[in-house]
Write a protein that holds these residues in place. Structure first.
Motif, PDB file in Angstrom:
ATOM      1  N   PRO A 109      -7.785   7.111  16.514  1.00 22.98           N
ATOM      2  CA  PRO A 109      -8.469   8.096  15.665  1.00 22.98           C
ATOM      3  C   PRO A 109      -7.851   9.491  15.732  1.00 22.98           C
ATOM      4  CG  PRO A 109     -10.068   6.745  16.806  1.00 22.98           C
ATOM      5  CD  PRO A 109      -8.736   6.407  17.395  1.00 22.98           C
ATOM      6  N   ILE A 110      -7.914  10.199  14.606  1.00 24.62           N
ATOM      7  CA  ILE A 110      -7.476  11.593  14.569  1.00 24.62           C
ATOM      8  C   ILE A 110      -8.661  12.538  14.738  1.00 24.62           C
ATOM      9  CG2 ILE A 110      -5.422  11.127  13.190  1.00 24.62           C
ATOM     10  CD1 ILE A 110      -6.926  11.992  10.712  1.00 24.62           C
ATOM     11  N   GLY A 111      -9.820  11.993  15.002  1.00 24.74           N
ATOM     12  CA  GLY A 111     -10.996  12.827  15.214  1.00 24.74           C
ATOM     13  C   GLY A 111     -12.269  12.014  15.338  1.00 24.74           C
ATOM     14  N   ASN A 112     -12.472  11.155  14.373  1.00 22.44           N
ATOM     15  CA  ASN A 112     -13.698  10.355  14.337  1.00 22.44           C
ATOM     16  C   ASN A 112     -13.470   9.034  15.069  1.00 22.44           C
ATOM     17  OD1 ASN A 112     -15.858   8.614  13.532  1.00 22.44           O
ATOM     18  ND2 ASN A 112     -16.237   9.948  11.784  1.00 22.44           N
ATOM     19  N   LEU A 113     -14.185   8.841  16.180  1.00 20.84           N
ATOM     20  CA  LEU A 113     -13.976   7.644  16.993  1.00 20.84           C
ATOM     21  C   LEU A 113     -14.333   6.357  16.259  1.00 20.84           C
ATOM     22  CD1 LEU A 113     -15.233   8.815  20.494  1.00 20.84           C
ATOM     23  CD2 LEU A 113     -12.892   8.664  19.644  1.00 20.84           C
ATOM     24  N   GLY A 114     -15.128   6.473  15.197  1.00 22.33           N
ATOM     25  CA  GLY A 114     -15.471   5.296  14.409  1.00 22.33           C
ATOM     26  C   GLY A 114     -14.285   4.707  13.673  1.00 22.33           C
ATOM     27  N   ASP A 115     -13.165   5.445  13.648  1.00 19.26           N
ATOM     28  CA  ASP A 115     -11.979   4.953  12.950  1.00 19.26           C
ATOM     29  C   ASP A 115     -11.101   4.061  13.816  1.00 19.26           C
ATOM     30  OD1 ASP A 115     -12.712   6.298  10.645  1.00 19.26           O
ATOM     31  OD2 ASP A 115     -11.597   8.106  11.168  1.00 19.26           O
ATOM     32  N   LEU A 116     -11.496   3.821  15.065  1.00 19.94           N
ATOM     33  CA  LEU A 116     -10.740   2.893  15.895  1.00 19.94           C
ATOM     34  C   LEU A 116     -11.145   1.473  15.494  1.00 19.94           C
ATOM     35  CD1 LEU A 116      -8.723   2.722  18.287  1.00 19.94           C
ATOM     36  CD2 LEU A 116     -10.708   2.444  19.778  1.00 19.94           C
ATOM     37  N   SER A 117     -10.193   0.723  14.972  1.00 17.27           N
ATOM     38  CA  SER A 117     -10.522  -0.587  14.407  1.00 17.27           C
ATOM     39  C   SER A 117     -10.751  -1.631  15.494  1.00 17.27           C
ATOM     40  CB  SER A 117      -9.389  -1.056  13.489  1.00 17.27           C
ATOM     41  OG  SER A 117      -8.244  -1.411  14.264  1.00 17.27           O
ATOM     42  N   PRO A 118     -11.485  -2.698  15.176  1.00 19.18           N
ATOM     43  CA  PRO A 118     -11.657  -3.796  16.134  1.00 19.18           C
ATOM     44  C   PRO A 118     -10.322  -4.379  16.589  1.00 19.18           C
ATOM     45  CG  PRO A 118     -13.246  -4.001  14.359  1.00 19.18           C
ATOM     46  CD  PRO A 118     -12.307  -2.898  13.966  1.00 19.18           C
ATOM     47  N   ARG A 119      -9.370  -4.472  15.675  1.00 23.57           N
ATOM     48  CA  ARG A 119      -8.064  -5.014  16.052  1.00 23.57           C
ATOM     49  C   ARG A 119      -7.343  -4.093  17.025  1.00 23.57           C
ATOM     50  NH1 ARG A 119      -2.817  -5.458  12.431  1.00 23.57           N
ATOM     51  NH2 ARG A 119      -1.518  -6.689  13.831  1.00 23.57           N
ATOM     52  N   ALA A 120      -7.485  -2.753  16.804  1.00 22.35           N
ATOM     53  CA  ALA A 120      -6.873  -1.805  17.727  1.00 22.35           C
ATOM     54  C   ALA A 120      -7.493  -1.923  19.110  1.00 22.35           C
ATOM     55  CB  ALA A 120      -7.029  -0.375  17.188  1.00 22.35           C
ATOM     56  N   MET A 121      -8.810  -2.062  19.167  1.00 19.99           N
ATOM     57  CA  MET A 121      -9.470  -2.205  20.466  1.00 19.99           C
ATOM     58  C   MET A 121      -9.019  -3.475  21.176  1.00 19.99           C
ATOM     59  SD  MET A 121     -13.358  -0.767  20.013  1.00 19.99           S
ATOM     60  CE  MET A 121     -13.762  -1.517  18.439  1.00 19.99           C
ATOM     61  N   ALA A 122      -8.853  -4.545  20.422  1.00 20.01           N
ATOM     62  CA  ALA A 122      -8.401  -5.803  21.025  1.00 20.01           C
ATOM     63  C   ALA A 122      -6.979  -5.655  21.568  1.00 20.01           C
ATOM     64  CB  ALA A 122      -8.465  -6.928  19.997  1.00 20.01           C
ATOM     65  N   ALA A 123      -6.123  -4.968  20.829  1.00 23.32           N
ATOM     66  CA  ALA A 123      -4.739  -4.773  21.272  1.00 23.32           C
ATOM     67  C   ALA A 123      -4.688  -3.949  22.553  1.00 23.32           C
ATOM     68  CB  ALA A 123      -3.926  -4.102  20.169  1.00 23.32           C
ATOM     69  N   LEU A 124      -5.522  -2.912  22.641  1.00 24.51           N
ATOM     70  CA  LEU A 124      -5.561  -2.079  23.837  1.00 24.51           C
ATOM     71  C   LEU A 124      -6.131  -2.854  25.024  1.00 24.51           C
ATOM     72  CD1 LEU A 124      -6.873   1.218  22.192  1.00 24.51           C
ATOM     73  CD2 LEU A 124      -4.561   0.787  23.045  1.00 24.51           C
ATOM     74  N   ARG A 125      -7.111  -3.658  24.752  1.00 29.49           N
ATOM     75  CA  ARG A 125      -7.762  -4.420  25.822  1.00 29.49           C
ATOM     76  C   ARG A 125      -6.838  -5.527  26.364  1.00 29.49           C
ATOM     77  NH1 ARG A 125     -11.810  -5.702  23.075  1.00 29.49           N
ATOM     78  NH2 ARG A 125     -13.162  -3.969  23.694  1.00 29.49           N
ATOM     79  N   ASP A 126      -6.043  -6.118  25.479  1.00 29.36           N
ATOM     80  CA  ASP A 126      -5.225  -7.270  25.868  1.00 29.36           C
ATOM     81  C   ASP A 126      -3.859  -6.880  26.434  1.00 29.36           C
ATOM     82  OD1 ASP A 126      -7.298  -8.815  24.961  1.00 29.36           O
ATOM     83  OD2 ASP A 126      -6.346  -9.305  23.039  1.00 29.36           O
ATOM     84  N   ALA A 127      -3.457  -5.638  26.293  1.00 34.01           N
ATOM     85  CA  ALA A 127      -2.129  -5.219  26.748  1.00 34.01           C
ATOM     86  C   ALA A 127      -2.054  -5.205  28.276  1.00 34.01           C
ATOM     87  CB  ALA A 127      -1.804  -3.834  26.204  1.00 34.01           C
ATOM     88  N   ASP A 128      -0.861  -5.481  28.791  1.00 31.97           N
ATOM     89  CA  ASP A 128      -0.647  -5.362  30.234  1.00 31.97           C
ATOM     90  C   ASP A 128      -0.697  -3.896  30.663  1.00 31.97           C
ATOM     91  OD1 ASP A 128      -0.197  -8.139  30.982  1.00 31.97           O
ATOM     92  OD2 ASP A 128       1.609  -7.993  29.758  1.00 31.97           O
TER      93      ASP A 128
END
Length: 279
Positions: free
Chosen positions: A6-25
């Protein structure tokens, strides 16, 4: 994996982005304090590795070796789409050269959002990032850009700028591009105090000479207006195109496209200029 944040609004973090961050080493980030706050708010526990302008050259070979060994990394910037005026290009290039697959999760991008909200022609557009901070180099960059416009470039221009330099940057643009050139200033995009102010460069420069500007800022400048082209103007456009490094054929093509003149005639004049040392 390049992951837009997000560039400001946290609601703009997509589900796919969250999954990528969660699954990364590990998550590669500019500032672990910024990214750490984002991850904590999403309940994501991840190892973070700093990757910024000062260490990217040294880190890239090590990270590529780890990717070859099977590790998966998510690359983020402090805000928006990675690599757009942010670190990461050297690592991405090194990974590609090593035959490693690179993919991305699309998402927020301040430059494109500002362009869409500006009311100015959306395409073609040219993203130029930050201008030099000092007045002399900034004026030189703008003069070169104006020269390319005179040679045929017709595009909406997109810049980033720091709040404390906004007024002087707009004044420099008004000087280089013309006071009446349409433009827009977009700031605090996606945030509570989002604002898009539209007007001429002169109007905007006058406003921000005294008005305080806060937050992340984009400046959008409309395309150069069409100009009646006489012999002197044609020569000036061709000289600018040739000075910018274009070949005779490419210079003639760009100037012909910008002026509506016949390409054969413009090319013939380009040959004449080249023959006498560009006049």
């Amino acid at each position: 994996m390049l992951v837009a944040t997000p560039i400001g609004n946290l609601g703009d973090l997509s589900p796919r982005a969250m999954a990528a961050l969660r699954d990364a080493d590990a998550v590669l980030c500019e500032d672990s304090r910024v990214t750490g706050g984002l991850l904590a708010r999403q309940g994501i526990a991840a190892t973070m590795i700093p990757l910024h302008d000062h260490n990217e050259a040294a880190q890239a070979p090590r990270l590529v070796e780890r990717m070859k060994a099977g590790e998966r990394f998510a690359l983020v910037s402090d805000a928006g789409t990675p690599l757009v005026s942010d670190p990461g290009f050297r690592l991405v290039r090194a990974a590609i050269e090593a035959g490693i697959a690179v993919s991305a999760v699309p998402g927020p991008n301040a430059a494109v959002m500002a362009l869409a909200l500006s009311g100015l022609p959306p395409h073609p557009f040219l993203f130029l990032g930050f201008l030099p901070a000092r007045a002399g180099p900034r004026a030189a960059d703008l003069a070169r850009l104006r020269g390319v416009e005179r040679a045929g470039l017709s595009a909406t221009l997109v810049f980033f700028e720091a709040p404390h330099r906004l007024g002087e940057a707009l004044a420099a643009m008004a000087e280089a591009f013309g006071a009446d050139r349409p433009a827009a200033v977009a700031r605090e995009l996606t945030k509570r105090f989002e604002e898009v102010r539209r007007g001429t460069l002169a109007d905007l420069a006058a406003h921000y000479a005294t008005a305080e500007a806060r937050g992340e800022i984009c400046i959008i400048v409309g395309p150069a207006p069409e100009e009646a082209v006489g012999e002197d103007e044609l020569d000036a456009r061709l000289r600018a195109a040739l000075a910018a490094g274009l070949s005779l054929r490419d210079a003639a093509a760009s100037v012909a496209a910008a002026t509506g003149l016949r390409k054969r005639e413009v090319y013939a004049r380009a040959l004449e200029l080249a023959g006498d040392g560009q006049g």
